[in-house]
Enzyme design. Structure first.
Site, PDB file in Angstrom:
ATOM      1  N   TYR A 115       0.795  -1.233   0.000  1.00 46.40           N
ATOM      2  CA  TYR A 115       0.000   0.000   0.000  1.00 46.40           C
ATOM      3  C   TYR A 115       0.830   1.287   0.000  1.00 46.40           C
ATOM      4  O   TYR A 115       0.492   2.255   0.671  1.00 46.40           O
ATOM      5  CB  TYR A 115      -0.995   0.025   1.172  1.00 46.40           C
ATOM      6  CG  TYR A 115      -1.503  -1.330   1.577  1.00 46.40           C
ATOM      7  CD1 TYR A 115      -2.087  -2.188   0.638  1.00 46.40           C
ATOM      8  CD2 TYR A 115      -1.384  -1.788   2.884  1.00 46.40           C
ATOM      9  CE1 TYR A 115      -2.542  -3.448   1.008  1.00 46.40           C
ATOM     10  CE2 TYR A 115      -1.846  -3.045   3.253  1.00 46.40           C
ATOM     11  CZ  TYR A 115      -2.415  -3.881   2.304  1.00 46.40           C
ATOM     12  OH  TYR A 115      -2.851  -5.136   2.673  1.00 46.40           O
ATOM     13  N   HIS A 116       1.892   1.308  -0.799  1.00 40.36           N
ATOM     14  CA  HIS A 116       2.741   2.497  -0.866  1.00 40.36           C
ATOM     15  C   HIS A 116       2.917   3.005  -2.298  1.00 40.36           C
ATOM     16  O   HIS A 116       4.031   3.240  -2.747  1.00 40.36           O
ATOM     17  CB  HIS A 116       4.125   2.197  -0.263  1.00 40.36           C
ATOM     18  CG  HIS A 116       4.094   1.755   1.155  1.00 40.36           C
ATOM     19  ND1 HIS A 116       5.084   0.971   1.727  1.00 40.36           N
ATOM     20  CD2 HIS A 116       3.194   1.979   2.149  1.00 40.36           C
ATOM     21  CE1 HIS A 116       4.794   0.738   2.988  1.00 40.36           C
ATOM     22  NE2 HIS A 116       3.650   1.333   3.270  1.00 40.36           N
ATOM     23  N   PRO A 117       1.820   3.206  -3.059  1.00 38.42           N
ATOM     24  CA  PRO A 117       1.970   3.674  -4.440  1.00 38.42           C
ATOM     25  C   PRO A 117       2.387   5.145  -4.505  1.00 38.42           C
ATOM     26  O   PRO A 117       1.863   5.979  -3.768  1.00 38.42           O
ATOM     27  CB  PRO A 117       0.571   3.472  -5.023  1.00 38.42           C
ATOM     28  CG  PRO A 117      -0.348   3.624  -3.842  1.00 38.42           C
ATOM     29  CD  PRO A 117       0.403   3.025  -2.686  1.00 38.42           C
TER      30      PRO A 117
END
Length: 527
Positions: free
Chosen positions: A465-467
């Site tokens: 969850y680190h775009p």
């Protein structure tokens, strides 16, 4: 309706911007959020993440396109759809990344973004539980503390040391490498999102700030090469809000490029197939998507003090709920991912290239697959992946989700780094301090060869969850914004969120996104 500033997206960046810009009573600020107010108790109890993550509750819950590197599986991309954005649904871990990450941004030609230059903006936001110091702020709105660690968390840290890694009491201090407990955005048993920290205290007292929830931005209104407002859908009706000074996009690494393209700003190859007229050709919009590929080691346990599902566990959870409601303490006051590590898979590396998150429960498929019993997990992610993806349009309909292609494990170097990290995590968990929890490997028992483990990685890897990176900052022809986050070629329009990062930071991305907003707020106010 007319305002000086319109901010699209009330997430990690947008709430900070709304606070800082509205501090000047002579200007008017409108903050738009597609989701609802942050009423849900699942947001504010840290353990509520276990229920939010796998569902559409205050969550966009996007899917990726099929990923060749993952055996053509579709990945899952949770994103916050609520005041506070993803800071209202994330794992609450406060990590800045490695100091060298920001020096790299500066070396790429982005003046003002070296670590020494951004550190004051990290400190400005922060109220660190240890007080002010060279690396930490003591007076900011964002509380950063630590939870009362579970015995398995303490054992994991000890096991990491026995495996040869040094203890690190502050991953945001002098050195990042090592194993230790995470700083978290949790205060007295309550999630400290950017909405809680920056928006709630001032929302009702500042008459120059308007916060519109359930307001879905459809396009940026342009007059030639000037952004003049935002078309937004509220209660089924589209209306235009005018911006006298600037429109600021803070809709995240998926939302900001999507909105630019819906407005005719982006690569012609993305716009024409959807019947969108090109208002401004900007080929880098939606390109350069970077995210941390992550795999989770899962273990079943004989110890029901770990989170899980059993008769005894249910009784304990009832007691934990009573404890939380009475004093905001106990298991439900934890984010479950209480400790971790930043490690190097090769000694010659300057910066750690993998990150571990230890979790006091058994996780499978973003908690969408539940298992009877209790367990322990350990995330392993590649911090600087060479696989680069993109975000595009599936439709000209603003309510349609964007096309998300992270290209996970598309580069073999990422596969090899993840494989080494997997083995390092296994080695830590095999150390004596973890033995008391009776851990049994759930997913890779008996798998030893590289070929076997790589096949497992392709079956189980996904996002943590680190775009970032889809509206990249820079000065070349594929950059979307300049060093002050102004969209190249368009007046009165900026992007302020994780999408502007030219490269991924080595760690969780919430804290850097807040810093980006602090940095930008000063430039916007002075413009």
């Amino acid at each position: 309706m007319e305002f000086d500033y319109i901010i699209v997206g009330a997430g990690s960046a947008g709430c900070v911007l709304a606070n800082r810009l509205s501090a000047d009573p002579s200007v008017s600020v409108c903050l738009l959020e597609a989701g609802p107010r942050d009423w849900s108790p699942l947001i504010h109890a840290p353990a509520g993440i276990a229920a939010i993550l796998p569902t559409r509750h205050v969550n966009w819950a996007f899917d990726t396109v099929p990923q060749p590197g993952l055996g053509n599986r579709r990945g899952y991309q949770p994103r916050g759809k609520v005041l506070g954005g993803s800071s209202s649904i994330n794992g609450m871990i406060y990590i800045r990344g490695h100091q060298g990450d920001y020096d790299e941004w500066s070396a790429l030609g982005n003046a003002g973004w070296s670590f020494d230059e951004v550190l004051p903006y990290f400190r400005k936001s922060q109220a660190h539980f240890r007080g002010a110091s060279h690396f930490h702020g003591g007076e900011g709105e964002l509380y950063v503390g630590q939870v009362e660690a579970h015995a398995a968390t303490r054992a994991f840290i000890e096991a990491g040391q026995q495996a040869g890694h040094r203890h690190n009491s502050d991953f945001n201090g002098v050195e990042q490498e090592g194993v230790g407990q995470y700083d978290v955005t949790i205060r007295e048993g309550r999630r400290w999102s950017t909405a809680t920290a920056f928006l709630t205290p001032i929302r009702d007292s500042r008459r120059n700030l308007s916060v519109l929830t359930d307001a879905h931005a459809e396009r940026i209104v342009l007059q030639g090469k000037q952004a003049t407002g935002v078309q937004v859908r509220i209660k089924g009706r589209s209306l235009t809000l005018k911006a006298r000074r600037e429109v600021v996009l803070s809709a995240g690494a998926f939302g900001s490029p999507q909105l630019l393209m819906l407005s005719g700003i982006g690569p012609e190859s993305e716009l024409k197939p959807q019947g969108i007229a090109v208002q401004h050709e900007l080929p880098g919009v939606g390109q350069n998507l970077q995210d941390h590929p992550d795999v989770v080691l899962g273990y079943q346990s004989t110890d029901n003090s770990l989170m899980g599902y059993s008769v005894g566990g249910s009784l304990k959870m009832g007691s934990a709920l009573a404890q939380y409601l009475a004093r905001r303490r106990g298991p439900l006051a934890s984010n479950f991912a209480e400790a971790g590590a930043f490690l190097k898979t090769r000694d010659e590396l300057v910066r750690p290239d993998i990150q571990l998150h230890s979790v006091v429960s058994l996780l499978d498929d973003h908690n969408r697959k539940l298992h009877w019993g209790h367990g322990f997990s350990c995330h392993v992610c590649v911090l600087r992946p060479k696989s680069i993806g993109s975000v595009g349009l599936q439709s000209a309909d603003p309510s349609a989700p964007p096309r998300i292609d992270p290209n996970f494990l598309g580069h073999d170097d990422d596969v090899q780094t993840l494989l080494k990290g997997y083995r390092m995590a296994r080695e830590i968990i095999a150390q004596a301090p973890m033995a008391r929890f009776g851990l049994k490997d759930k997913f890779s028992q008996g798998l030893a060869s590289d070929e076997q483990l790589i096949e497992l990685l392709r079956k189980r890897t996904d996002s943590i969850y680190h775009p970032v990176g889809t509206c990249r900052m820079g000065n070349d022809e594929h950059a979307v914004v300049d060093g002050q986050l102004r969209v190249h070629g368009i007046q009165g329009l900026r992007v302020v969120d994780a999408s502007i990062m030219p490269t991924l930071v080595g760690g969780n991305t919430n804290a850097p996104t807040i810093m980006i907003a602090e940095r930008a707020a000063e430039w916007i106010a002075r413009a």
